[in-house]
Motif scaffolding. Structure first.
Motif, short mmCIF file in Angstrom:
data_model
loop_
_atom_site.label_atom_id
_atom_site.label_comp_id
_atom_site.label_asym_id
_atom_site.label_seq_id
_atom_site.Cartn_x
_atom_site.Cartn_y
_atom_site.Cartn_z
N TYR A 33 0.84 -1.21 0.00
CA TYR A 33 0.00 0.00 0.00
C TYR A 33 0.88 1.25 0.00
O TYR A 33 0.65 2.19 -0.78
N ASP A 34 1.87 1.27 0.88
CA ASP A 34 2.79 2.42 0.94
C ASP A 34 3.55 2.57 -0.37
O ASP A 34 3.76 3.70 -0.86
N PHE A 35 3.97 1.46 -0.94
CA PHE A 35 4.70 1.47 -2.21
C PHE A 35 3.84 2.06 -3.34
O PHE A 35 4.28 2.94 -4.07
N TYR A 36 2.61 1.60 -3.45
CA TYR A 36 1.74 2.04 -4.54
C TYR A 36 1.35 3.50 -4.41
O TYR A 36 1.18 4.20 -5.42
N HIS A 37 1.20 3.98 -3.19
CA HIS A 37 0.71 5.35 -2.99
C HIS A 37 1.83 6.39 -2.96
O HIS A 37 1.63 7.51 -2.48
N GLN A 38 2.97 6.05 -3.50
CA GLN A 38 3.99 7.07 -3.77
C GLN A 38 3.49 7.96 -4.92
O GLN A 38 2.66 7.57 -5.73
N ASP A 39 4.03 9.15 -5.00
CA ASP A 39 3.67 10.05 -6.10
C ASP A 39 4.10 9.45 -7.44
O ASP A 39 3.38 9.56 -8.44
N THR A 40 5.27 8.85 -7.46
CA THR A 40 5.77 8.19 -8.67
C THR A 40 6.42 6.87 -8.26
O THR A 40 6.87 6.70 -7.12
N ILE A 41 6.47 5.94 -9.20
CA ILE A 41 7.18 4.67 -8.99
C ILE A 41 8.16 4.54 -10.16
O ILE A 41 7.80 4.09 -11.24
N GLU A 42 9.38 4.97 -9.92
CA GLU A 42 10.37 4.99 -10.99
C GLU A 42 11.25 3.74 -10.94
O GLU A 42 11.63 3.28 -9.87
N ILE A 43 11.54 3.23 -12.11
CA ILE A 43 12.40 2.07 -12.22
C ILE A 43 13.18 2.14 -13.52
O ILE A 43 12.72 2.76 -14.50
N GLU A 44 14.35 1.55 -13.52
CA GLU A 44 15.17 1.51 -14.73
C GLU A 44 14.70 0.36 -15.63
O GLU A 44 14.68 -0.79 -15.21
N LYS A 45 14.31 0.70 -16.83
CA LYS A 45 13.87 -0.31 -17.79
C LYS A 45 14.97 -0.48 -18.83
O LYS A 45 15.33 0.46 -19.54
N LYS A 46 15.52 -1.70 -18.88
CA LYS A 46 16.68 -1.94 -19.73
C LYS A 46 16.28 -2.64 -21.02
O LYS A 46 15.37 -3.45 -21.06
N SER A 47 16.98 -2.28 -22.09
CA SER A 47 16.86 -2.99 -23.37
C SER A 47 18.25 -3.41 -23.79
O SER A 47 19.23 -3.16 -23.09
N LYS A 48 18.37 -4.04 -24.95
CA LYS A 48 19.68 -4.52 -25.41
C LYS A 48 20.65 -3.36 -25.66
O LYS A 48 21.85 -3.50 -25.48
N LYS A 49 20.12 -2.21 -26.09
CA LYS A 49 20.98 -1.10 -26.48
C LYS A 49 21.03 0.05 -25.47
O LYS A 49 21.97 0.84 -25.48
N SER A 50 20.01 0.15 -24.62
CA SER A 50 19.98 1.30 -23.71
C SER A 50 19.13 0.99 -22.48
O SER A 50 18.55 -0.09 -22.37
N SER A 51 19.07 1.95 -21.60
CA SER A 51 18.21 1.86 -20.43
C SER A 51 17.59 3.23 -20.16
O SER A 51 18.23 4.25 -20.41
N THR A 52 16.37 3.23 -19.67
CA THR A 52 15.67 4.48 -19.39
C THR A 52 14.99 4.38 -18.02
O THR A 52 14.63 3.29 -17.58
N ILE A 53 14.84 5.54 -17.38
CA ILE A 53 14.11 5.63 -16.13
C ILE A 53 12.66 5.98 -16.47
O ILE A 53 12.40 6.96 -17.16
N MET A 54 11.73 5.15 -16.00
CA MET A 54 10.33 5.40 -16.31
C MET A 54 9.47 5.29 -15.06
O MET A 54 9.80 4.58 -14.12
N ASP A 55 8.37 6.03 -15.07
CA ASP A 55 7.41 6.00 -13.98
C ASP A 55 6.33 4.99 -14.35
O ASP A 55 5.56 5.20 -15.29
N ILE A 56 6.28 3.88 -13.62
CA ILE A 56 5.34 2.82 -13.97
C ILE A 56 3.99 2.94 -13.25
O ILE A 56 3.07 2.17 -13.53
N LYS A 57 3.86 3.90 -12.36
CA LYS A 57 2.61 4.00 -11.60
C LYS A 57 1.39 4.19 -12.49
O LYS A 57 0.35 3.54 -12.26
N PRO A 58 1.45 5.06 -13.53
CA PRO A 58 0.25 5.21 -14.39
C PRO A 58 -0.13 3.94 -15.14
O PRO A 58 -1.24 3.84 -15.67
N LEU A 59 0.78 2.96 -15.20
CA LEU A 59 0.52 1.73 -15.94
C LEU A 59 -0.06 0.63 -15.05
O LEU A 59 -0.40 -0.44 -15.54
N ILE A 60 -0.17 0.91 -13.74
CA ILE A 60 -0.81 -0.03 -12.81
C ILE A 60 -2.23 0.46 -12.59
O ILE A 60 -2.46 1.45 -11.90
N TYR A 61 -3.20 -0.21 -13.20
CA TYR A 61 -4.58 0.25 -13.15
C TYR A 61 -5.31 -0.17 -11.88
O TYR A 61 -6.22 0.52 -11.43
#
Length: 237
Positions: A133-161
């Motif tokens: 509950y505490d984890f989900y109710h952060q303003d943002t949930i940022e995580i590093e998303k890696k691919s074969k060529k690069s990595s990006t920091i993204m906020d995944i909270k809007p993608l958890i419905y």
């Protein structure tokens, strides 16, 4: 005619990759003599496509295969015919006729339901529900998303419905598809980072429950786009 087949994938078949599942169904169609359509040209192949590949190690009761057939028996007969030649760990759950103008399942996917369960012999998170509950109710949930060529920091909270706790485990409704696709293990990785813990890649079992398309402000199961056939049909009709 276009048909949509819903199937489950459980047990040891969770270790079989997407391409092997595709070949598995191609062989099954030939084995039970389904009148499937073939592409034209030199390298002819069965006309079929899958909604969204399932990751290796995940189980599911909501996988979808679209196929084009020249003729078909009733939905009940087709389910029985296919299941008779395949393993119990992959089973056809529904077989439905699609409208002629229907879009492929892979282009419709917008959302997926998952269940996350802790495997035996792994230590549970103390006060899991409160901490999540505490984890989900952060303003943002940022995580590093890696691919074969690069990595990006993204906020995944809007993608958890949606999330909720059930007797079987943690239920998640998340974005899925070609535009936004959030995997449940990425959520658990972010959760363990929030706790300051390291997540073992084998500690949880991820199970896909269903896939959905979006229509206006609601999600519709891909299974609801077709209708059951009570009698056999020919594609020439």
């Amino acid at each position: 005619m276009k048909v949509r087949i819903k199937f489950s994938k459980t047990g040891s078949m969770k270790f079989i990759g997407h391409l092997d599942v595709m070949r598995y169904f191609q062989k099954a169609f030939r084995r039970c003599e389904i009148n499937v359509s073939y592409s034209q040209g030199f390298n002819r192949h069965q006309v079929m496509s899958f909604a969204q590949p399932l990751g290796v190690g995940l189980t599911s009761e909501g996988e979808y295969l679209d196929a084009q057939l020249e003729s078909s028996e009733s939905s009940e007969e087709m389910i029985e015919k296919i299941n008779h030649v395949i393993t119990d760990e992959i089973q056809v759950l529904s077989f439905k006729l699609l409208p002629e103008d229907s879009k492929p399942a892979m282009s419709l996917v917008a959302c997926a339901d998952y269940r996350v369960e802790l495997k035996d012999n792994y230590e549970a998170v103390e006060d899991f529900e409160i901490r999540f509950y505490d984890f989900y109710h952060q303003d943002t949930i940022e995580i590093e998303k890696k691919s074969k060529k690069s990595s990006t920091i993204m906020d995944i909270k809007p993608l958890i419905y949606e999330y909720k706790f059930e007797q079987e485990g943690l239920f998640l409704k998340v974005a899925a598809g070609s535009v936004n696709n959030l995997k449940p293990d990425l959520i658990m990785e972010a959760f363990y980072q929030f706790l300051g813990k390291e997540l073992s890649p084998f500690s949880y079992q991820y199970h896909r429950i269903d896939l959905y398309a979006q229509k206006e402000d609601r999600f519709i199961s891909l299974d609801d786009f077709g209708v059951n056939m009570k009698e056999g049909l020919s594609g020439e009709l």
